[in-house]
Design an enzyme around this catalytic site. Structure first.
Site, PDB file in Angstrom:
ATOM      1  NE  ARG A   1      60.096  10.750  50.761  1.00 50.86           N
ATOM      2  CZ  ARG A   1      60.117  11.432  52.014  1.00 50.86           C
ATOM      3  NH1 ARG A   1      59.614  12.751  51.880  1.00 50.86           N
ATOM      4  NH2 ARG A   1      60.672  11.070  53.004  1.00 50.86           N
TER       5      ARG A   1
ATOM      6  CG  HIS B   1      59.826   6.562  55.065  1.00 48.59           C
ATOM      7  ND1 HIS B   1      61.192   6.258  54.614  1.00 48.59           N
ATOM      8  CD2 HIS B   1      59.766   7.850  55.435  1.00 48.59           C
ATOM      9  CE1 HIS B   1      61.932   7.502  54.511  1.00 48.59           C
ATOM     10  NE2 HIS B   1      60.779   8.559  55.058  1.00 48.59           N
TER      11      HIS B   1
ATOM     12  NE  ARG C   1      61.913  15.296  58.759  1.00 50.92           N
ATOM     13  CZ  ARG C   1      61.411  16.563  58.834  1.00 50.92           C
ATOM     14  NH1 ARG C   1      61.752  17.323  59.796  1.00 50.92           N
ATOM     15  NH2 ARG C   1      60.364  17.050  57.979  1.00 50.92           N
ATOM     16  CB  THR C   2      64.217  10.974  53.375  1.00 46.01           C
ATOM     17  OG1 THR C   2      63.189  11.108  54.407  1.00 46.01           O
ATOM     18  CG2 THR C   2      64.538   9.952  52.830  1.00 46.01           C
TER      19      THR C   2
ATOM     20  CE  LYS D   1      63.075  18.567  28.927  1.00 45.66           C
ATOM     21  NZ  LYS D   1      64.550  17.974  28.428  1.00 45.66           N
TER      22      LYS D   1
END
Ligand code: CP
Length: 307
Positions: free
Chosen positions: A105, A133, A55-56, A84
């Site tokens: 995120r 959030h 969703r986000t 890396k």
């Protein structure tokens, strides 16, 4: 506007800041699509997702595309130079060179702030570990306000994993700006952490804690269910002890007000049964859809775009 350069936490947002975001989302949602597509023309969003999301990430991408802008980024950090050993700050610096605004995120609490401090472009926190959030909270509030026409004077229950659930942490902070009562319903090992309860006490917000939905369900306007956050547990054994502590089904809502709405940030696993979908209480799919206008609003406000 007091929103500042970045959107990292709900904790320091005022009622006016929150209302500005919600009013802007409403304005954009009511605009014809052609007008929306003029707002962020030639702007680029970098979506840096170091942790899984449906969703986000997709609603951020949809929001920027609907605003007429472009999107770059990654959904799998193992395909970026993070693999890396590149640091978060360096990754953010690179993304800032290629874009106008970053949505990210990350599994670590505090990561969005680290990225924001490393770059000049706005950074939006799309979830940092079990911490916050904040964009989810804005769409949660947008959904509640759409339903009740207000945010004041409501009885709102947060149920499930209140220890590790970042959505309920952010939502509890934000609701403190609006007089009302909060209910924390959880297994005792997944109770709301002290820092959030202290914040409510400091702000004179009434709240109750209980281990039983049935004892309070008839009082509620909003029942906000959450998944037990398996990925945050120290081991699977601990998760298995509490994963089924709360399972909300249509049966659980028999004593609820007709006007009760059931919300969930999603994804759901088995804590919210599919038989709730067919009841008049279910709002979680509309809630997820509201992520687009709300994220359009946040992008526009942080980039100081003309709406
Ligand atoms: N609500 C939410 O954050 O969903 P995703 O994890 O799919 O982005």
């Amino acid at each position: 506007m007091a929103l500042g350069k970045d959107f990292i936490s709900v904790k320091n947002l005022s009622r006016e800041d929150i209302e500005l975001v919600l009013d802007t989302a409403k304005k954009i949602e009511e605009m014809p699509r052609e007008k929306q597509a003029e707002i962020a023309k030639n702007k680029i969003l970098a979506a840096l997702f170091f942790e899984p999301s449906t969703r986000t990430r997709l609603s951020f991408e949809s929001a920027m595309l609907r605003l007429g802008g472009g999107v770059i980024g990654f959904a799998d950090p193992s395909m970026s130079s993070v693999k890396k050993g590149e640091t978060l700050a360096d990754t953010a610096r690179m993304a800032a060179g290629y874009s106008d605004i970053i949505a990210m995120r990350h599994p670590e609490a505090g990561s969005a702030k680290i990225a924001a401090d490393a770059v000049d472009v706005p950074v939006i926190n799309g979830g940092d570990g079990s911490n916050q959030h904040p964009t989810q909270t804005m769409l949660d509030l947008y959904t509640i306000r759409k339903e009740f026409g207000k945010l004041d004077g409501l009885n709102i229950a947060l149920l499930g994993d209140l220890k590790y659930g970042r959505t309920v942490h952010s939502l509890s902070y934000a609701l403190a700006q609006f007089p009302g009562k909060q209910y924390f319903i959880s297994h005792e090992s997944l109770a709301m952490p002290e820092e959030y309860k202290e914040y409510l006490k400091e702000h004179g917000v009434e709240f109750v804690e209980t281990g039983e939905l049935s004892s309070v369900v008839s009082e509620l306007d909003v029942l906000y269910c959450t998944r037990v956050q398996k990925e945050r547990f120290p081991n699977e054994e601990e998760y298995n002890k509490v994963k089924d502590a709360f399972i909300v089904g249509a049966d659980s809502l028999k004593e609820a007000k007709d006007s009760l709405i059931v919300m969930h940030p999603l994804p759901r696993v088995n804590e919210l049964l599919e038989d709730v979908d067919a009841t008049p209480h279910a709002r979680y799919f509309q809630q997820a859809k509201n992520g687009v206008p709300v994220r359009q609003a946040l992008i526009s406000l942080l980039l100081k775009l003309k709406i």
